[in-house]
Design a protein around this motif. Structure first.
Motif, mmCIF file in Angstrom:
data_model
loop_
_atom_site.group_PDB
_atom_site.id
_atom_site.type_symbol
_atom_site.label_atom_id
_atom_site.label_comp_id
_atom_site.label_asym_id
_atom_site.label_seq_id
_atom_site.Cartn_x
_atom_site.Cartn_y
_atom_site.Cartn_z
ATOM 1 N N THR A 130 0.811 -1.223 0.000
ATOM 2 C CA THR A 130 0.000 0.000 0.000
ATOM 3 C C THR A 130 0.845 1.274 0.000
ATOM 4 O O THR A 130 0.312 2.366 -0.152
ATOM 5 N N PRO A 190 -4.635 -3.049 4.616
ATOM 6 C CA PRO A 190 -3.937 -2.004 5.380
ATOM 7 C C PRO A 190 -4.108 -0.675 4.635
ATOM 8 O O PRO A 190 -4.924 -0.580 3.708
ATOM 9 N N VAL A 221 -4.722 -1.781 11.053
ATOM 10 C CA VAL A 221 -4.392 -0.419 11.490
ATOM 11 C C VAL A 221 -3.324 -0.509 12.576
ATOM 12 O O VAL A 221 -3.506 -1.230 13.564
HETATM 13 O O1 LIG Z 1 0.919 -7.057 5.077
HETATM 14 C C1 LIG Z 1 0.590 -6.008 5.663
HETATM 15 O O2 LIG Z 1 0.010 -6.047 6.738
HETATM 16 C C2 LIG Z 1 0.808 -4.733 4.962
HETATM 17 C C3 LIG Z 1 0.749 -4.786 3.586
HETATM 18 C C4 LIG Z 1 0.720 -3.579 2.863
HETATM 19 O O3 LIG Z 1 0.599 -3.564 1.633
HETATM 20 N N1 LIG Z 1 0.795 -2.407 3.544
HETATM 21 C C5 LIG Z 1 0.914 -2.355 4.909
HETATM 22 O O4 LIG Z 1 0.943 -1.245 5.471
HETATM 23 N N2 LIG Z 1 0.982 -3.530 5.632
HETATM 24 C C6 LIG Z 1 1.195 -3.488 7.101
HETATM 25 O O5 LIG Z 1 0.077 -2.853 7.708
HETATM 26 C C7 LIG Z 1 0.505 -2.023 8.790
HETATM 27 C C8 LIG Z 1 0.022 -0.619 8.528
HETATM 28 O O6 LIG Z 1 0.479 0.218 9.539
HETATM 29 P P1 LIG Z 1 -0.040 1.707 9.703
HETATM 30 O O7 LIG Z 1 0.273 2.411 8.403
HETATM 31 O O8 LIG Z 1 0.769 2.233 10.853
HETATM 32 O O9 LIG Z 1 -1.513 1.632 9.976
HETATM 33 C C9 LIG Z 1 2.033 -2.142 8.881
HETATM 34 O O10 LIG Z 1 2.322 -3.066 9.917
HETATM 35 C C10 LIG Z 1 2.443 -2.717 7.543
HETATM 36 O O11 LIG Z 1 3.555 -3.569 7.650
#
Ligand SMILES: O=C(O)c1cc(=O)[nH]c(=O)n1[C@@H]1O[C@H](COP(=O)(O)O)[C@@H](O)[C@H]1O
Length: 246
Positions: A130, A190, A221
């Motif tokens: 993302t 996410p 989140v």
């Molecule tokens: O696999 C994931 O969870 C993941 C995939 C992705 O495409 N983007 C993504 O942000 N994540 C995870 O989702 C969480 C998002 O975190 P926040 O942006 O702090 O809400 C983080 O732990 C990332 O590692």
């Protein structure tokens, strides 16, 4: 109250709307993560352990959370030769986690499906991160002009054909993914930001209510909850927003 005791009292029934929210414990130590879980209390039923915590003793916490009735998503984003992925997944399956991520490359997905055979672990395929936009894909060597949505769709088709249990994508791609994978596979998104929250390094973001309306089964989140002055209140507000959108 000790963590173990508070966790036991927090165990939740199946189908609980709180399970739609997966809280990312992107924290530097098990002690800090335990404190955060305790502060969130009954508002949190599903926790994600990723690189930062996993490499700082997080597997022990994963076992503890599972024993306390919480669900655990191990976000290890595996990607290696087939044998290494298959054997790695076999080891992870013994930890009692609900979800494990692998990158959505066909060899890796096939190996992960073989490795989780006979266990209750569900494999989620991470399609396009993302934090990526079209320019990031071009910089990584993909054909100029290829959009994240196009690559997500192609990987969702491959994941479905290989028998992967769920897809990780940004919420704006969820409808396209649902059309490919059908109703029985999970979509986990996410890149979720409550109105007014900072995007940080995320590029393809939506609010919790939009994420659910776009077809996500679970929202991931982390910072908007774990960095909040009151993590419990933040988690409760997101759960309420989810409940209002289902
Ligand atoms: O696999 C994931 O969870 C993941 C995939 C992705 O495409 N983007 C993504 O942000 N994540 C995870 O989702 C969480 C998002 O975190 P926040 O942006 O702090 O809400 C983080 O732990 C990332 O590692």
């Amino acid at each position: 109250m000790s963590t173990a005791m508070s966790l036991r009292q927090d165990s939740t029934p199946a189908g609980d709307v709180r399970d739609r929210l997966i809280i990312g414990l992107d924290l530097p130590s098990v002690e800090e993560a335990r404190r955060t879980v305790d502060r969130i209390g009954e508002a949190g039923t599903f926790y994600k352990i990723g690189y930062q915590l996993a490499y700082a003793g997080g597997f022990e916490l994963a076992r503890e959370l599972v024993a306390g009735g919480k669900k655990v998503f191990l976000d290890l984003k595996l990607h290696d030769i087939g044998n290494t992925v298959e054997e790695g997944v076999r080891s992870v399956a013994r930890l009692g986690a609900t979800f494990l991520t692998v990158h959505a490359y066909p060899q890796t997905m096939r190996a992960a499906v073989a490795g989780r055979a006979g266990s209750s672990l569900k494999i989620l395929a991470v399609t396009v991160l993302t934090s990526y936009d079209q320019q990031d894909l071009a910089e990584a060597g993909y054909a100029p002009g290829l959009t994240p949505a196009e690559l997500v769709e192609r990987r969702a088709v491959q994941a479905r054909d290989i028998g992967i249990d769920g897809i990780v994508c940004a919420a704006p791609e969820a409808a396209r993914v649902r059309a490919v994978v059908g109703p029985d596979r999970l979509i986990v998104t996410p890149g979720i930001r409550p109105a007014g929250a900072e995007a940080g390094d995320q590029k393809r973001i939506v609010t919790p209510a939009e994420g659910i309306r776009l077809g996500a089964d679970h929202l991931v989140v982390a910072r908007p909850i774990i960095k909040a002055a009151d993590p419990r209140a933040s988690a409760e507000a997101i759960v309420a927003e989810i409940a209002g959108a289902v």
